[in-house]
Design an enzyme around this catalytic site. Structure first.
Site, PDB file in Angstrom:
ATOM      1  N   GLU A 110       0.834  -1.003  -0.020  1.00 52.94           N
ATOM      2  CA  GLU A 110       0.010  -0.027  -0.091  1.00 52.94           C
ATOM      3  C   GLU A 110       0.784   1.256  -0.055  1.00 52.94           C
ATOM      4  O   GLU A 110       1.904   1.274   0.590  1.00 52.94           O
ATOM      5  CB  GLU A 110      -0.949   0.018   1.139  1.00 52.94           C
ATOM      6  N   CYS A 123       3.689   8.663   1.143  1.00 53.02           N
ATOM      7  CA  CYS A 123       4.111   7.577   2.115  1.00 53.02           C
ATOM      8  C   CYS A 123       4.399   6.213   1.104  1.00 53.02           C
ATOM      9  O   CYS A 123       3.572   5.833   0.773  1.00 53.02           O
ATOM     10  CB  CYS A 123       3.101   7.462   3.207  1.00 53.02           C
ATOM     11  N   CYS A 130       6.705  -6.758   6.813  1.00 51.07           N
ATOM     12  CA  CYS A 130       7.859  -6.223   7.611  1.00 51.07           C
ATOM     13  C   CYS A 130       8.574  -7.566   8.371  1.00 51.07           C
ATOM     14  O   CYS A 130       7.884  -8.203   8.961  1.00 51.07           O
ATOM     15  CB  CYS A 130       7.048  -5.238   8.513  1.00 51.07           C
ATOM     16  N   CYS A 134       6.352  -4.599  15.504  1.00 48.73           N
ATOM     17  CA  CYS A 134       6.053  -3.591  16.438  1.00 48.73           C
ATOM     18  C   CYS A 134       4.556  -3.888  16.851  1.00 48.73           C
ATOM     19  O   CYS A 134       3.585  -3.881  15.793  1.00 48.73           O
ATOM     20  CB  CYS A 134       6.223  -2.193  15.751  1.00 48.73           C
ATOM     21  N   CYS A 137       1.528  -1.586  15.371  1.00 54.02           N
ATOM     22  CA  CYS A 137       1.497  -1.478  13.798  1.00 54.02           C
ATOM     23  C   CYS A 137       0.855  -2.476  13.142  1.00 54.02           C
ATOM     24  O   CYS A 137       1.211  -3.817  13.472  1.00 54.02           O
ATOM     25  CB  CYS A 137       3.039  -1.121  13.422  1.00 54.02           C
ATOM     26  N   GLY A 184       7.201  -2.084   6.061  1.00 53.29           N
ATOM     27  CA  GLY A 184       8.574  -2.540   6.003  1.00 53.29           C
ATOM     28  C   GLY A 184       9.298  -1.453   6.621  1.00 53.29           C
ATOM     29  O   GLY A 184       9.213  -0.398   7.033  1.00 53.29           O
ATOM     30  N   HIS A 240       8.868   5.737  20.445  1.00 50.76           N
ATOM     31  CA  HIS A 240       7.876   5.147  20.957  1.00 50.76           C
ATOM     32  C   HIS A 240       7.810   4.800  22.576  1.00 50.76           C
ATOM     33  O   HIS A 240       6.793   4.494  23.229  1.00 50.76           O
ATOM     34  CB  HIS A 240       6.912   4.178  20.280  1.00 50.76           C
ATOM     35  N   CYS A 358      -1.096   6.529   9.859  1.00 50.85           N
ATOM     36  CA  CYS A 358       0.035   6.021  10.557  1.00 50.85           C
ATOM     37  C   CYS A 358      -0.234   4.483  11.177  1.00 50.85           C
ATOM     38  O   CYS A 358      -1.029   4.447  12.203  1.00 50.85           O
ATOM     39  CB  CYS A 358       0.714   6.762  11.391  1.00 50.85           C
TER      40      CYS A 358
END
Length: 376
Positions: A110, A123, A130, A134, A137, A184, A240, A358
């Site tokens: 995407e 983006c 990936c 995380c 995500c 990724g 984070h 995000c």
């Protein structure tokens, strides 16, 4: 220090299209020159093709009016100018656009365009899936399928320009910035990302300044300094958390490259300055990382670094284990950072209704059983 990936076999697809022709999108200048001279053309033809592909958006050699019909037919016999396919295009109520793109091997990624009044950011994804997991995500719930080639990365930019009708590639407010913040980890596909960004920055093509490109990493420490030296783009760090025990949980690469090691690499980032600060991304998770104490500790951690903080309200996705901090909590957190001299804007949520915000990107691609991917 060297990266020690767990997997070693590169599963990137070949550059040739399904009909055996060489796709010219994603070739370096040198590779393009070698390709055209191999079929009997003069070297300067590669420069013409480059400009037609990247400055004018040509998708067929017949569109290249500075090349004879005979020469164009020769090129068409051996080469192709292919973009990814568009499986689905969605537009949010706020104007954000998302494309689900597919490749010849059936894998999908995407790409998102986020328009603003005076700018527009694209983006861009660097991998199918990936390698990281995380926990906040959506992409992290996918396994890594494979790395993208330079052509597939550049192809996302071309698709966006096609869809936004942004040819020829001239300065404009519609697509002004590229952020390597899609699916990724870019620094686990460094060579292809580097090759793609050098194409994007080339002044005779897409001509996007390195100051308008931001590469976001979860913290692949050994590659950060190299990125600054070889690309000089803006750097963003998916931080984070302010404690290793918490970051180990939500950004597991921290177990390999803990916070202090990561911050030391940021202090040494060659492209950082007071005018070009490193962005530290901080997703706001209710009751997890959003206390006043966390904010004060973040101020201490970033001391001595040319830094700014981007506070990101958590964007939910199906099955997500977190909730977003309240608006009051987010703004109190930002107030502490701002009062300490850290620029700390709260990122406006965009494209949430089409899962383009995000942390929300994901495709249904899966790695074939037994297939491995080389990380580099």
């Amino acid at each position: 220090m060297t990266i020690q990936p767990d997997v070693t076999v590169d599963s990137r697809p070949p550059l040739a299209s399904t009909d055996g022709k060489l796709n010219l999108i994603g070739l370096s200048r040198e590779e393009l020159t070698a390709a055209v001279t191999k079929v009997g053309a003069e070297k300067f033809r590669s420069k013409q093709i480059w400009q037609w592909m990247y400055a004018r958006g040509a998708t067929d050699f017949s569109q290249m009016t500075t090349i004879s019909k005979t020469q164009a037919a020769t090129f068409a016999e051996h080469f192709t100018i292919e973009r990814p396919g568009i499986d689905r295009a969605l537009t949010s109520t706020d104007g954000t656009r998302k494309w689900l793109l597919s490749f010849k091997d059936g894998n999908k990624i995407e790409t998102v365009h986020i328009p603003e009044e005076e700018r527009g950011a694209l983006c861009v994804s660097s991998q199918v899936g990936c390698t990281l997991t995380c926990t906040f995500c959506h992409t992290g719930t996918m396994k890594l399928v494979r790395n993208l080639t330079a052509g597939e990365i550049v192809g996302q930019v071309l698709i966006a320009r096609d869809s936004l009708e942004q040819w020829p590639a001239t300065p404009d407010t519609t697509l002004t910035n590229i952020v390597m913040m899609g699916m990724g980890e870019p620094l686990y596909n460094y060579e292809q990302v580097k090759k793609a960004l050098l194409i994007v920055m080339d002044p005779e093509g897409l001509s996007l300044s390195k100051r308008r490109i931001t590469l976001s990493t979860s913290g692949v420490v050994p590659m950060i300094e190299k990125t600054g030296k070889e690309l000089g783009v803006n750097l963003a760090i998916s931080l984070h958390a302010v404690r290793d025990d918490l970051r180990n949980e939500i950004v597991p690469i921290n177990k390999k490259y803990p916070i202090q090691m990561l911050l030391e690499s940021c202090r040494n980032y060659p492209a950082a300055s007071n005018a070009r600060r490193i962005t530290f991304e901080y997703v706001m998770l209710k009751g997890v990382n959003d206390t006043d104490a966390d904010a004060h500790e973040l101020v201490k951690l970033l001391a001595g670094i040319h830094a700014k903080v981007n506070l990101i309200p958590f964007n939910p996705w199906p099955g997500a284990p977190y909730e977003c901090s309240s608006n009051n909590r987010i703004h109190k957190f930002a107030e502490i950072l701002n009062n300490a001299g850290l620029s700390s804007p709260v990122r406006k949520t965009r494209g949430q209704d089409i899962y383009a915000a995000c942390g929300q990107l994901k495709s249904d691609s899966e790695r074939k059983k037994g297939e491995k991917v080389k990380l580099h």
